[in-house]
Design an enzyme around this catalytic site. Structure first.
Site, mmCIF file in Angstrom:
data_model
loop_
_atom_site.group_PDB
_atom_site.id
_atom_site.type_symbol
_atom_site.label_atom_id
_atom_site.label_comp_id
_atom_site.label_asym_id
_atom_site.label_seq_id
_atom_site.Cartn_x
_atom_site.Cartn_y
_atom_site.Cartn_z
ATOM 1 N N LYS A 1 16.124 71.601 42.948
ATOM 2 C CA LYS A 1 16.049 71.238 41.439
ATOM 3 C C LYS A 1 17.102 70.450 41.064
ATOM 4 C CE LYS A 1 17.643 75.713 39.685
ATOM 5 N NZ LYS A 1 17.418 76.878 39.170
ATOM 6 N N TYR B 1 41.174 52.860 25.474
ATOM 7 C CA TYR B 1 40.509 52.918 23.676
ATOM 8 C C TYR B 1 41.121 53.783 22.924
ATOM 9 C CZ TYR B 1 36.339 50.514 25.402
ATOM 10 O OH TYR B 1 35.354 49.624 25.883
HETATM 11 C C1 LIG Z 1 17.862 77.628 40.241
HETATM 12 C C2 LIG Z 1 17.043 78.908 40.699
HETATM 13 C C3 LIG Z 1 17.356 79.431 41.878
HETATM 14 C C4 LIG Z 1 18.719 78.777 42.710
HETATM 15 O O1 LIG Z 1 19.789 79.517 41.832
HETATM 16 P P1 LIG Z 1 21.277 79.526 42.562
HETATM 17 O O2 LIG Z 1 22.019 80.637 41.903
HETATM 18 O O3 LIG Z 1 21.618 78.120 42.468
HETATM 19 O O4 LIG Z 1 21.299 80.128 44.021
HETATM 20 C C5 LIG Z 1 16.658 80.448 42.283
HETATM 21 N N1 LIG Z 1 15.287 80.718 41.541
HETATM 22 C C6 LIG Z 1 15.038 80.312 40.200
HETATM 23 C C7 LIG Z 1 13.865 80.737 39.729
HETATM 24 C C8 LIG Z 1 15.708 79.266 39.917
HETATM 25 O O5 LIG Z 1 15.525 78.747 38.696
#
Ligand SMILES: *Cc1c(COP(=O)(O)O)cnc(C)c1O
Length: 378
Positions: A43, A271
């Site tokens: 993701k 700036y």
């Molecule tokens: C983002 C997510 C993960 C991965 O989490 P990490 O701590 O980055 O390994 C696993 N399960 C769900 C449901 C998530 O939303």
């Protein structure tokens, strides 16, 4: 979603080491029992590392499945030819069911409306869609309450012929820092799994552990893990690295000095009046600003293997004070925003210091105009 890969020479780039990604997977897999399946979470543009190239590498390295939260990410992966299962880790809207079915996504379920709509679409095109039931054990975000799960599963089995309940899972609230809370979540999930087993309704896959769970709660690996930030070599515990030996970051965020200015005492740099020279100074202008993912508040940059202070920020560049750098810095010399140079290093965690931000958030901010350069070690 498309990455700019090496089409033009650009002054700033993100180098990504796919050999290290493979090593990270091998080392993490070594922590798991043999039957445990490896879901790689991609993701958020693969935590800023570039969705499609990382997903392709992960498929090639033998990961069981990929996890995303937006349907647009899942579709981009299917369009890129990814064949392994892609799981939606967040709920989809019933109106997205057709899209999910068409792309043969694995759906997380925690409500009937979505289940019925996905089932209807699946029936319409003669497909069977894999679903994983999400259980709320304390995060209080998504998921069915544990005492409602049996009834929910029975309902799906009775009414949704085109859904196959492949998995059941939960998500920890604070595994890195709160052991008693996590132990309670595990106990609730175990009790539920035991009951489902006894009733003959336990789905084949059960999972709970993301990075914190993978590292700290081996008893909660069940038969699948969902590995996110750890995959990218970037997890920390109260400032202390808890990464297994050999799991390392993949990225080097590198740029160049594009201009050197000499300023006198009292002159402003960049700036506004954020920085007024308190002495006669040499100032390097370096490509890379918040338009590239350099947050206001990053403290240092590496030039000639030395850490120098960033003194001002803009969308496209930052200014750094190189007055004290040994050796003659010249225009177009390399400057490293995050990564190694010589024997010095700036980590993503260090980039977060004082920002009230975290590594995964900073990685997210690398923008699309920064070309990603994927490589394998020779
Ligand atoms: C983002 C997510 C993960 C991965 O989490 P990490 O701590 O980055 O390994 C696993 N399960 C769900 C449901 C998530 O939303």
């Amino acid at each position: 979603m498309r990455e700019m890969v090496n089409r033009v020479q650009e002054v700033i780039r993100l180098d990504i080491n796919l050999s290290q990604l493979r090593r990270n997977i091998e080392i993490i897999s070594g922590l798991l029992k043999r039957e445990v399946k490896f879901m790689a979470v991609v993701k958020g543009n693969a935590y800023g590392h570039g969705l499609v190239p990382i997903a392709k590498a992960l498929e090639e390295f033998g990961c069981h499945s990929l996890g995303v939260v937006r349907i647009i990410e899942a579709i981009a992966l299917r369009e890129a030819g990814i064949k392994i299962p892609i799981m939606m880790l967040a709920p989809i809207m019933p109106s997205q069911a057709a899209e999910a079915v068409m792309n043969e996504l694995t759906i997380m379920l925690d409500n009937e409306a979505t289940a019925y709509e996905v089932n209807k679409c699946a029936k319409g095109c003669n497909k069977v869609i894999q679903v994983h039931i999400k259980v709320n054990t304390g995060l209080n975000r998504f998921g069915i309450e544990p005492d409602k799960v049996l009834e929910f599963i029975k309902n799906i089995k009775d009414n949704c012929d085109n859904l196959e309940i492949e998995g059941i899972y939960t998500h920890f609230r604070d595994p890195e820092f709160n052991k008693s809370f996590t132990d309670t979540q595990i106990a609730i999930f175990n009790e539920l799994l035991g009951m489902l087993e006894k009733e003959g309704f336990r789905p084949p896959l059960a999972h709970a552990a993301a990075t914190g769970g993978i590292l700290i709660y081996p008893e909660a690996h069940y038969n699948m893990i969902r590995c996110g930030i750890l995959l990218y070599g970037e997890e920390y515990l109260k400032g202390k690295k808890i990464l297994p030996e050999g799991v390392l970051p993949l990225t080097s965020f590198a740029s160049r000095v594009i201009k050197i200015n000499e300023v006198q005492t009292g002159q402003p740099i960049g700036y506004g009046d954020k920085h007024i020279a308190s002495r006669k100074s040499r100032i390097a202008v370096i490509a890379g600003g918040y338009g590239d993912g350099v947050s206001r508040g990053w403290k240092n940059i590496l030039i000639h293997g030395q850490k120098v202070p960033i003194v001002n920020y803009a969308m496209d560049c930052i200014e750094a004070d190189i007055t004290d750098v040994e050796g003659n810095v010249q225009e177009y010399d390399e400057a490293v925003l995050v990564g190694h140079q010589g024997s010095e290093c700036i980590t993503w965690e260090e980039a977060c210091y004082g920002l009230n931000s975290e590594v995964d958030e900073q990685l997210q901010r690398i923008t699309n105009r920064v070309p990603k350069n994927y490589y394998y070690e020779k």
